[in-house]
Design an enzyme around this catalytic site. Structure first.
Site, PDB file in Angstrom:
ATOM      1  N   LYS A   1     -29.608  27.076  11.997  1.00 43.08           N
ATOM      2  CA  LYS A   1     -29.489  27.671  13.337  1.00 43.08           C
ATOM      3  C   LYS A   1     -29.866  26.633  14.390  1.00 43.08           C
ATOM      4  CE  LYS A   1     -30.856  31.591  16.245  1.00 43.08           C
ATOM      5  NZ  LYS A   1     -29.516  31.868  16.769  1.00 43.08           N
TER       6      LYS A   1
ATOM      7  N   HIS B   1     -35.524  31.852  11.404  1.00 46.04           N
ATOM      8  CA  HIS B   1     -34.101  31.814  11.051  1.00 46.04           C
ATOM      9  C   HIS B   1     -33.836  30.658  10.081  1.00 46.04           C
ATOM     10  CE1 HIS B   1     -33.452  34.423  14.607  1.00 46.04           C
ATOM     11  NE2 HIS B   1     -32.337  34.787  13.982  1.00 46.04           N
TER      12      HIS B   1
HETATM   13  N1  LIG Z   1     -25.198  38.039  18.089  1.00 44.53           N
HETATM   14  C1  LIG Z   1     -25.498  38.128  16.795  1.00 44.53           C
HETATM   15  O1  LIG Z   1     -25.757  39.214  16.263  1.00 44.53           O
HETATM   16  C2  LIG Z   1     -25.482  36.864  15.950  1.00 44.53           C
HETATM   17  C3  LIG Z   1     -25.728  36.917  14.580  1.00 44.53           C
HETATM   18  C4  LIG Z   1     -25.615  35.747  13.823  1.00 44.53           C
HETATM   19  C5  LIG Z   1     -25.267  34.546  14.449  1.00 44.53           C
HETATM   20  N2  LIG Z   1     -25.078  34.538  15.795  1.00 44.53           N
HETATM   21  C6  LIG Z   1     -24.610  33.338  16.494  1.00 44.53           C
HETATM   22  O2  LIG Z   1     -23.221  33.203  16.248  1.00 44.53           O
HETATM   23  C7  LIG Z   1     -22.842  31.822  16.331  1.00 44.53           C
HETATM   24  C8  LIG Z   1     -22.072  31.423  15.068  1.00 44.53           C
HETATM   25  O3  LIG Z   1     -22.892  31.560  13.940  1.00 44.53           O
HETATM   26  P1  LIG Z   1     -22.354  31.146  12.484  1.00 44.53           P
HETATM   27  O4  LIG Z   1     -23.524  31.313  11.573  1.00 44.53           O
HETATM   28  O5  LIG Z   1     -21.090  31.854  12.184  1.00 44.53           O
HETATM   29  O6  LIG Z   1     -22.065  29.588  12.720  1.00 44.53           O
HETATM   30  P2  LIG Z   1     -21.149  28.600  11.847  1.00 44.53           P
HETATM   31  O7  LIG Z   1     -21.054  29.052  10.437  1.00 44.53           O
HETATM   32  O8  LIG Z   1     -21.648  27.222  12.143  1.00 44.53           O
HETATM   33  O9  LIG Z   1     -19.676  28.786  12.507  1.00 44.53           O
HETATM   34  C9  LIG Z   1     -19.359  28.282  13.784  1.00 44.53           C
HETATM   35  C10 LIG Z   1     -17.867  28.360  13.949  1.00 44.53           C
HETATM   36  O10 LIG Z   1     -17.545  27.949  15.270  1.00 44.53           O
HETATM   37  C11 LIG Z   1     -16.287  27.284  15.186  1.00 44.53           C
HETATM   38  N3  LIG Z   1     -16.055  26.461  16.374  1.00 44.53           N
HETATM   39  C12 LIG Z   1     -16.578  25.228  16.676  1.00 44.53           C
HETATM   40  N4  LIG Z   1     -16.080  24.808  17.871  1.00 44.53           N
HETATM   41  C13 LIG Z   1     -15.227  25.777  18.298  1.00 44.53           C
HETATM   42  C14 LIG Z   1     -14.384  25.919  19.440  1.00 44.53           C
HETATM   43  N5  LIG Z   1     -14.308  24.967  20.393  1.00 44.53           N
HETATM   44  N6  LIG Z   1     -13.662  27.062  19.559  1.00 44.53           N
HETATM   45  C15 LIG Z   1     -13.699  28.028  18.590  1.00 44.53           C
HETATM   46  N7  LIG Z   1     -14.476  27.937  17.496  1.00 44.53           N
HETATM   47  C16 LIG Z   1     -15.213  26.820  17.343  1.00 44.53           C
HETATM   48  C17 LIG Z   1     -16.378  26.467  13.912  1.00 44.53           C
HETATM   49  O11 LIG Z   1     -15.064  26.124  13.533  1.00 44.53           O
HETATM   50  P3  LIG Z   1     -14.668  25.258  12.218  1.00 44.53           P
HETATM   51  O12 LIG Z   1     -14.852  26.233  11.079  1.00 44.53           O
HETATM   52  O13 LIG Z   1     -13.227  24.915  12.451  1.00 44.53           O
HETATM   53  O14 LIG Z   1     -15.596  24.087  12.181  1.00 44.53           O
HETATM   54  C18 LIG Z   1     -17.062  27.457  12.987  1.00 44.53           C
HETATM   55  O15 LIG Z   1     -16.088  28.236  12.337  1.00 44.53           O
HETATM   56  C19 LIG Z   1     -24.166  31.061  16.562  1.00 44.53           C
HETATM   57  O16 LIG Z   1     -24.321  30.834  17.950  1.00 44.53           O
HETATM   58  C20 LIG Z   1     -25.241  32.024  16.070  1.00 44.53           C
HETATM   59  O17 LIG Z   1     -26.495  31.818  16.703  1.00 44.53           O
HETATM   60  C21 LIG Z   1     -25.167  35.663  16.544  1.00 44.53           C
END
Ligand SMILES: NC(=O)c1ccc[n+]([C@@H]2O[C@H](COP(=O)([O-])OP(=O)(O)OC[C@H]3O[C@@H](n4cnc5c(N)ncnc54)[C@H](OP(=O)(O)O)[C@@H]3O)[C@@H](O)[C@H]2O)c1
Length: 245
Positions: A147, A143
């Protein structure tokens, strides 16, 4: 269940890479985004307190944020799709909360439909390999460098799938965090003279966003704790039933 005519009203929990992709694909899945939560915990608490007119929350945030926001979503009787990974230690607690509130939840470490097909293929491969002791087994996942959790939730789920299929010997699980790889999972069996490799390679993160939107549409109005496999099996059974009529 009838096809929904009204757009599904969704709250995005997390507006990072995944949240923004879900937003960009929402309208093509009959979904309207009514709000977004970010890292401001006080603002989140206030927004969740007066949550109205939301059918489903789609959570792509952080492992720490999931146990924080989920109970408030349950109180608001909002169905939830959890795409965030790394919060497994809270599974029992969140399942109890969901059951008490009578909401529907789809939780999956990988919302790509291809990844679900891959898991089914891996399950069969592990079942066959379980009879062939000389083939060592491994899972490798790769990844992007940002991540946080390793091994990925998907790699851990694949390991469980292989165990459930009857593979009792060691499975070597390894991870790389590098560049901007959206997600690659490889399962292999290595014998004395040959090697089998199975690979699922995500070329575009939109596959996760599209799967999460489909899950949101599917789970609304259902009660219980579901996986992507549950969703796909229900759909396959419904299609089979329709073909037999
Ligand atoms: N299941 C799947 O298919 C899949 C696929 C891809 C990724 N994922 C997972 O999805 C998650 C997010 O990935 P990403 O790439 O989008 O990460 P990212 O770009 O780092 O985004 C994380 C988001 O979480 C928000 N956040 C932080 N603290 C929070 C809180 N207390 N309440 C609500 N939101 C909060 C952040 O807000 P701010 O913008 O305000 O800082 C940011 O917008 C990770 O755990 C990743 O492993 C899962």
């Amino acid at each position: 269940m009838k096809d929904r005519v009204e757009p599904l009203r969704v709250l995005l929990v997390g507006r990072g890479r995944m949240g923004r992709l879900v937003e960009s694909l929402a309208s093509s899945h009959g979904v309207v985004v009514k709000g977004m939560l970010g890292h401001d915990r006080e603002a989140n608490a206030a927004a969740l307190e007066r949550l109205e007119g939301i059918d489903v929350a789609i959570d792509f945030s952080t492992a720490e944020a999931v146990p924080e926001n989920f109970p408030r979503l349950a109180v608001a009787r909002c169905d939830v799709v959890i795409g965030t990974t790394g919060w497994q230690a809270y599974t029992d607690l969140l399942r109890r909360i969901a059951a008490d509130a009578g909401i529907g939840v789809v939780a999956a470490p990988n919302f790509s439909i291809g990844a679900s097909l891959f898991a089914a293929i891996v399950s069969r491969a592990a079942e066959l390999a379980s009879e062939q002791e000389e083939y060592g087994a491994w899972i490798h996942e790769r990844h992007h460098a940002a991540k946080k959790d390793a091994p990925s939730g998907t790699a851990l789920a694949l390991e469980r799938t292989m165990r459930d299929a009857g593979l009792t010997r060691a499975i070597d699980v390894s991870s790389s965090r590098v560049g901007s790889v959206p997600g690659l999972h490889e399962v292999g069996f290595d014998g004395r003279f040959d090697t089998i490799t199975l690979t699922h390679n995500v070329r575009d993160r939109r596959t996760f966003a599209a799967g999460a939107l489909e899950a949101a549409r599917w789970v609304h109005g259902r009660q219980g704790w579901f996986s992507m496999r549950d969703m796909l099996m229900t759909r396959a059974n419904a299609a089979q039933g329709a073909n037999q009529r």
